[in-house]
Scaffold this active site. Structure first.
Site, PDB file in Angstrom:
ATOM      1  N   GLY A  16     120.884  81.002 -22.297  1.00 39.88           N
ATOM      2  CA  GLY A  16     120.598  81.024 -20.864  1.00 39.88           C
ATOM      3  C   GLY A  16     119.179  80.529 -20.702  1.00 39.88           C
ATOM      4  O   GLY A  16     118.245  81.243 -21.026  1.00 39.88           O
ATOM      5  N   HIS A  17     119.032  79.280 -20.277  1.00 36.93           N
ATOM      6  CA  HIS A  17     117.706  78.677 -20.149  1.00 36.93           C
ATOM      7  C   HIS A  17     117.409  78.462 -18.668  1.00 36.93           C
ATOM      8  O   HIS A  17     118.163  77.770 -17.979  1.00 36.93           O
ATOM      9  CB  HIS A  17     117.640  77.336 -20.891  1.00 36.93           C
ATOM     10  CG  HIS A  17     117.838  77.474 -22.375  1.00 36.93           C
ATOM     11  ND1 HIS A  17     117.775  76.416 -23.246  1.00 36.93           N
ATOM     12  CD2 HIS A  17     118.085  78.563 -23.149  1.00 36.93           C
ATOM     13  CE1 HIS A  17     117.974  76.852 -24.480  1.00 36.93           C
ATOM     14  NE2 HIS A  17     118.181  78.149 -24.443  1.00 36.93           N
TER      15      HIS A  17
ATOM     16  N   LYS B  91     112.093  78.491 -23.467  1.00 34.85           N
ATOM     17  CA  LYS B  91     112.330  77.146 -24.022  1.00 34.85           C
ATOM     18  C   LYS B  91     112.700  76.159 -22.913  1.00 34.85           C
ATOM     19  O   LYS B  91     112.239  75.020 -22.898  1.00 34.85           O
ATOM     20  CB  LYS B  91     113.469  77.200 -25.063  1.00 34.85           C
ATOM     21  CG  LYS B  91     113.155  78.104 -26.256  1.00 34.85           C
ATOM     22  CD  LYS B  91     114.330  78.232 -27.196  1.00 34.85           C
ATOM     23  CE  LYS B  91     115.479  79.066 -26.697  1.00 34.85           C
ATOM     24  NZ  LYS B  91     115.202  80.498 -26.530  1.00 34.85           N
TER      25      LYS B  91
ATOM     26  N   VAL C 241     101.660  79.669 -17.540  1.00 32.15           N
ATOM     27  CA  VAL C 241     101.174  80.815 -16.768  1.00 32.15           C
ATOM     28  C   VAL C 241     102.054  81.120 -15.562  1.00 32.15           C
ATOM     29  O   VAL C 241     101.646  81.828 -14.640  1.00 32.15           O
ATOM     30  CB  VAL C 241      99.695  80.603 -16.333  1.00 32.15           C
ATOM     31  CG1 VAL C 241      98.775  80.650 -17.545  1.00 32.15           C
ATOM     32  CG2 VAL C 241      99.529  79.279 -15.572  1.00 32.15           C
TER      33      VAL C 241
ATOM     34  N   GLN D   9     118.827  79.956 -28.681  1.00 32.30           N
ATOM     35  CA  GLN D   9     118.567  81.165 -29.472  1.00 32.30           C
ATOM     36  C   GLN D   9     117.175  81.018 -30.112  1.00 32.30           C
ATOM     37  O   GLN D   9     116.325  80.403 -29.515  1.00 32.30           O
ATOM     38  CB  GLN D   9     119.661  81.411 -30.523  1.00 32.30           C
ATOM     39  CG  GLN D   9     120.992  81.862 -29.933  1.00 32.30           C
ATOM     40  CD  GLN D   9     121.747  80.779 -29.211  1.00 32.30           C
ATOM     41  OE1 GLN D   9     122.069  79.748 -29.764  1.00 32.30           O
ATOM     42  NE2 GLN D   9     122.063  80.988 -27.951  1.00 32.30           N
TER      43      GLN D   9
ATOM     44  N   THR E  45     126.862  88.185 -26.976  1.00 27.65           N
ATOM     45  CA  THR E  45     127.043  87.847 -25.557  1.00 27.65           C
ATOM     46  C   THR E  45     128.536  87.738 -25.204  1.00 27.65           C
ATOM     47  O   THR E  45     128.870  87.446 -24.067  1.00 27.65           O
ATOM     48  CB  THR E  45     126.365  86.501 -25.227  1.00 27.65           C
ATOM     49  OG1 THR E  45     126.998  85.479 -26.003  1.00 27.65           O
ATOM     50  CG2 THR E  45     124.878  86.521 -25.544  1.00 27.65           C
TER      51      THR E  45
ATOM     52  N   ASP F 277     114.911  83.697 -25.452  1.00 25.80           N
ATOM     53  CA  ASP F 277     114.383  83.874 -24.096  1.00 25.80           C
ATOM     54  C   ASP F 277     112.866  83.728 -24.028  1.00 25.80           C
ATOM     55  O   ASP F 277     112.199  84.388 -23.233  1.00 25.80           O
ATOM     56  CB  ASP F 277     114.813  85.239 -23.521  1.00 25.80           C
ATOM     57  CG  ASP F 277     116.327  85.382 -23.502  1.00 25.80           C
ATOM     58  OD1 ASP F 277     117.004  84.367 -23.286  1.00 25.80           O
ATOM     59  OD2 ASP F 277     116.811  86.501 -23.727  1.00 25.80           O
TER      60      ASP F 277
HETATM   61  P1  GDP Z   1     114.869  80.505 -22.747  1.00 28.37           P
HETATM   62  O1  GDP Z   1     116.215  81.057 -23.038  1.00 28.37           O
HETATM   63  O2  GDP Z   1     113.978  80.452 -23.938  1.00 28.37           O
HETATM   64  O3  GDP Z   1     114.913  79.177 -22.028  1.00 28.37           O
HETATM   65  O4  GDP Z   1     114.186  81.534 -21.755  1.00 28.37           O
HETATM   66  P2  GDP Z   1     114.885  82.236 -20.458  1.00 28.37           P
HETATM   67  O5  GDP Z   1     115.045  81.203 -19.404  1.00 28.37           O
HETATM   68  O6  GDP Z   1     116.084  83.012 -20.873  1.00 28.37           O
HETATM   69  O7  GDP Z   1     113.787  83.313 -20.089  1.00 28.37           O
HETATM   70  C1  GDP Z   1     112.503  82.933 -19.758  1.00 28.37           C
HETATM   71  C2  GDP Z   1     112.201  83.331 -18.295  1.00 28.37           C
HETATM   72  O8  GDP Z   1     110.810  83.218 -18.085  1.00 28.37           O
HETATM   73  C3  GDP Z   1     112.844  82.421 -17.244  1.00 28.37           C
HETATM   74  O9  GDP Z   1     113.177  83.190 -16.142  1.00 28.37           O
HETATM   75  C4  GDP Z   1     111.719  81.429 -16.916  1.00 28.37           C
HETATM   76  O10 GDP Z   1     111.838  80.908 -15.601  1.00 28.37           O
HETATM   77  C5  GDP Z   1     110.532  82.303 -17.021  1.00 28.37           C
HETATM   78  N1  GDP Z   1     109.266  81.679 -17.455  1.00 28.37           N
HETATM   79  C6  GDP Z   1     109.049  80.680 -18.334  1.00 28.37           C
HETATM   80  N2  GDP Z   1     107.719  80.499 -18.535  1.00 28.37           N
HETATM   81  C7  GDP Z   1     107.100  81.405 -17.750  1.00 28.37           C
HETATM   82  C8  GDP Z   1     105.740  81.775 -17.545  1.00 28.37           C
HETATM   83  O11 GDP Z   1     104.825  81.216 -18.137  1.00 28.37           O
HETATM   84  N3  GDP Z   1     105.494  82.801 -16.688  1.00 28.37           N
HETATM   85  C9  GDP Z   1     106.474  83.462 -16.034  1.00 28.37           C
HETATM   86  N4  GDP Z   1     106.148  84.445 -15.208  1.00 28.37           N
HETATM   87  N5  GDP Z   1     107.776  83.164 -16.213  1.00 28.37           N
HETATM   88  C10 GDP Z   1     108.075  82.165 -17.064  1.00 28.37           C
HETATM   89  P1  IMO Z   2     118.528  81.739 -25.456  1.00 25.05           P
HETATM   90  O1  IMO Z   2     118.850  80.328 -25.867  1.00 25.05           O
HETATM   91  C1  IMO Z   2     118.471  85.941 -26.564  1.00 25.05           C
HETATM   92  C2  IMO Z   2     121.711  87.318 -29.178  1.00 25.05           C
HETATM   93  C3  IMO Z   2     122.704  88.297 -28.603  1.00 25.05           C
HETATM   94  C4  IMO Z   2     123.069  89.063 -29.855  1.00 25.05           C
HETATM   95  C5  IMO Z   2     123.070  87.986 -30.931  1.00 25.05           C
HETATM   96  C6  IMO Z   2     124.447  87.417 -31.230  1.00 25.05           C
HETATM   97  O2  IMO Z   2     118.659  81.965 -23.996  1.00 25.05           O
HETATM   98  O3  IMO Z   2     117.213  82.162 -26.008  1.00 25.05           O
HETATM   99  P2  IMO Z   2     126.066  85.743 -29.957  1.00 25.05           P
HETATM  100  O4  IMO Z   2     126.691  85.825 -28.588  1.00 25.05           O
HETATM  101  O5  IMO Z   2     125.213  84.539 -30.153  1.00 25.05           O
HETATM  102  O6  IMO Z   2     127.051  85.916 -31.067  1.00 25.05           O
HETATM  103  O7  IMO Z   2     125.106  87.032 -30.022  1.00 25.05           O
HETATM  104  O8  IMO Z   2     122.229  86.951 -30.441  1.00 25.05           O
HETATM  105  N1  IMO Z   2     121.542  86.071 -28.400  1.00 25.05           N
HETATM  106  C7  IMO Z   2     120.472  85.791 -27.641  1.00 25.05           C
HETATM  107  N2  IMO Z   2     119.388  86.538 -27.355  1.00 25.05           N
HETATM  108  N3  IMO Z   2     118.561  84.684 -26.111  1.00 25.05           N
HETATM  109  C8  IMO Z   2     119.625  83.922 -26.426  1.00 25.05           C
HETATM  110  O9  IMO Z   2     119.709  82.617 -26.099  1.00 25.05           O
HETATM  111  C9  IMO Z   2     120.663  84.479 -27.200  1.00 25.05           C
HETATM  112  N4  IMO Z   2     121.840  84.018 -27.666  1.00 25.05           N
HETATM  113  C10 IMO Z   2     122.359  84.991 -28.416  1.00 25.05           C
HETATM  114  O10 IMO Z   2     122.129  89.116 -27.634  1.00 25.05           O
HETATM  115  O11 IMO Z   2     122.029  89.962 -30.166  1.00 25.05           O
HETATM  116 MG    MG Z   3     117.481  82.626 -22.446  1.00 26.04          MG
END
Ligand code: GDP
Ligand code: IMO
Ligand code: MG
Length: 429
Positions: free
Chosen positions: A40-41, A16, A415, A223, A128, A13
């Site tokens: 979850g991206h 990416k 940012v 991940q 998850t 999270d």
């Molecule tokens: P990922 O799994 O690595 O793609 O990250 P997630 O999407 O799960 O979580 C990142 C969250 O931060 C998302 O809601 C993005 O829209 C948000 N995000 C990404 N870059 C920025 C940033 O620079 N600032 C803020 N406020 N939010 C951001």
């Molecule tokens: P993104 O791509 C954050 C964590 C789960 C758990 C462990 C194993 O959005 O960054 P799994 O369901 O893969 O067997 O769970 O990994 N986990 C994540 N944590 N971001 C993710 O994906 C994750 N995908 C799995 O919370 O601790």
């Molecule tokens: Mg994510």
């Protein structure tokens, strides 16, 4: 031609999706190489949020090719629903290909994920519950079902039969659960097969052709490094390899095609699920609480509150070495805008002595003490800034120290969630 791996340097999270979407502007293809619907991206364009689980973050561009590589595990129901959701938002998802070698997630994988977690009790991993672990277990045990099998109804029926019998025995005898009905799964999945057929191909060959044309390719990690089954905080990890080496194995291209590796780093640290977290903040009304609320740190897939803590730059040093990171993309820096004091972990101590490396043993890791440096917060809104030089001096000081401890130069600073809220220090494509 240039190709860039974009991967998580912490526990997931990191943002990416945002960074991949930004870089996609100059790429021809985006490739997911590991994980599945546990990811979850979120990509935000013109204030509209798109939450992606299996689809690569290049899908918002109609002219880019989006690839689900052989290293990804695919739940067809989730995949098709995701496409439907995107179509409702006006995104066509036409240029999408799925590897014929990718493994298929089946209902018994999800059930086993739930049962295994329940059986672990207080030692649970906090997965998850998407069936990811059990699907990769089958892959490694050589009993998994691949996309190419699903494309052949007779092969699929045979393999499914063997699997349903084996899994039902485990579910009923070991866990006392309800067995699955073979016919029902067969019918459901043969229905999916026809919908998936247009997408399924040898994606290694597709990528080879894109490289031959001299086009740019992005590899999108899911991940993160510390969730890697080999290099993360095992067993509190996922069941695949999000690290850079697997971008090749998980997509069927050789290492010579990789030019850059970018580590995406959240300006602080979060983790969902169980496992060690040295810089975790456990307060209910202090900086940990502030980060969670200011950053809306709740999981995209599960809605769980994410555990929050200070940035651990010592972890980044490990990530840098493992992944050959050549640039960092720092995200969510704006979330720290209202923090009067910010801390950064620059090393670990064990029994009063600094240690050189992240220990493999969780018992040792549980006993380390983070060495913190304290920074004055910048206390100003940076979300509108687009040039590095215009950032407050205090912000730059924090970023430069982070980069120094990690031993990796800054490439991008984000940012805000929107595509344009991006400061570029190094053009990668
Ligand atoms: P990922 O799994 O690595 O793609 O990250 P997630 O999407 O799960 O979580 C990142 C969250 O931060 C998302 O809601 C993005 O829209 C948000 N995000 C990404 N870059 C920025 C940033 O620079 N600032 C803020 N406020 N939010 C951001
Ligand atoms: P993104 O791509 C954050 C964590 C789960 C758990 C462990 C194993 O959005 O960054 P799994 O369901 O893969 O067997 O769970 O990994 N986990 C994540 N944590 N971001 C993710 O994906 C994750 N995908 C799995 O919370 O601790
Ligand atoms: Mg994510």
């Amino acid at each position: 031609m240039s190709s860039v791996i974009v991967l998580g340097a912490q526990w997931g999270d990191e943002g990416k999706g945002k960074i991949v979407d930004y870089l996609t502007q100059k790429a021809k293809a985006v490739v997911r190489y590991s994980g599945g619907s546990n990811a979850g991206h979120t990509v935000v364009v013109n204030d509209i949020a798109y939450k992606l689980r299996l689809l690569p973050s290049g899908v918002l561009f109609e002219d880019k090719i989006n690839v689900l590589g052989n290293g990804v595990v695919i739940n067809p129901g989730v995949f098709l629903k995701e496409i439907e959701g995107m179509k409702e938002k006006g995104i066509k998802c036409d240029n999408l290909v799925i590897s014929d070698r990718a493994h298929v997630v089946l209902p018994y994988h999800q059930r086993l994920d739930e049962l295994q977690e329940a059986a672990l009790g207080e030692n649970k991993i906090g997965t998850t519950k998407n069936g990811i672990g059990p699907c990769y277990m089958d892959k490694v045990a050589r009993v998994g079902i691949r996309m190419c099998d699903l494309m052949e109804p007779e092969t699929f029926a045979k393999k499914l039969k063997v699997n349903v019998e084996a899994k039902n025995a485990i579910i009923t005898k070991l866990y006392g659960g309800e067995p699955f009905d073979y016919e029902a799964i067969l019918e459901e999945y043969l229905g999916y097969a026809e919908k998936l057929r247009p997408f399924v191909t040898d994606t290694g060959v597709v990528l080879d052709e894109i490289f031959a044309e001299g086009q740019n390719v992005l590899f999108e990690g899911a991940q993160a490094t510390f969730l890697d089954v080999d290099h993360g905080t095992y067993p509190y990890v996922t069941s695949s390899n999000p690290t850079a080496g697997n971008a090749c194995t998980g997509s069927g291209v050789g290492p010579r095609f990789i030019d850059h590796v970018v580590g995406v780093v959240k300006a602080y640290t979060t983790r969902v699920g169980e496992g060690p977290f040295a810089t975790e903040l456990l307060d209910t009304d202090g900086p940990g609480h502030h980060i969670r609320e200011a950053g809306h740190e709740y999981g995209t897939v599960t809605g769980r509150p994410r555990r929050c803590g200070w940035l651990d730059a010592f972890m980044l040093k490990y990530s840098a070495r493992l992944n050959s990171l050549d640039y960092l993309a720092i995200t969510r820096l704006d979330i720290l805008d209202k923090m009067p004091v910010i801390k950064m972990c620059v090393g670990y101590e064990l029994n009063g002595q600094p240690i050189k490396n992240i220990p493999a043993s969780l018992n040792i890791l549980a006993n380390v003490t983070p060495i913190y440096e304290e920074f004055e917060g910048w206390m100003t809104d940076i979300s509108g800034i687009r040039e590095y030089d215009k950032l407050p001096e205090k912000t730059k000081k924090y970023l430069e120290r982070l980069s120094e401890v990690a031993g990796v130069p800054l490439g991008i600073v984000s940012v805000g969630p929107n595509r344009e809220q991006t400061i570029v220090l190094k053009e990668l494509l």
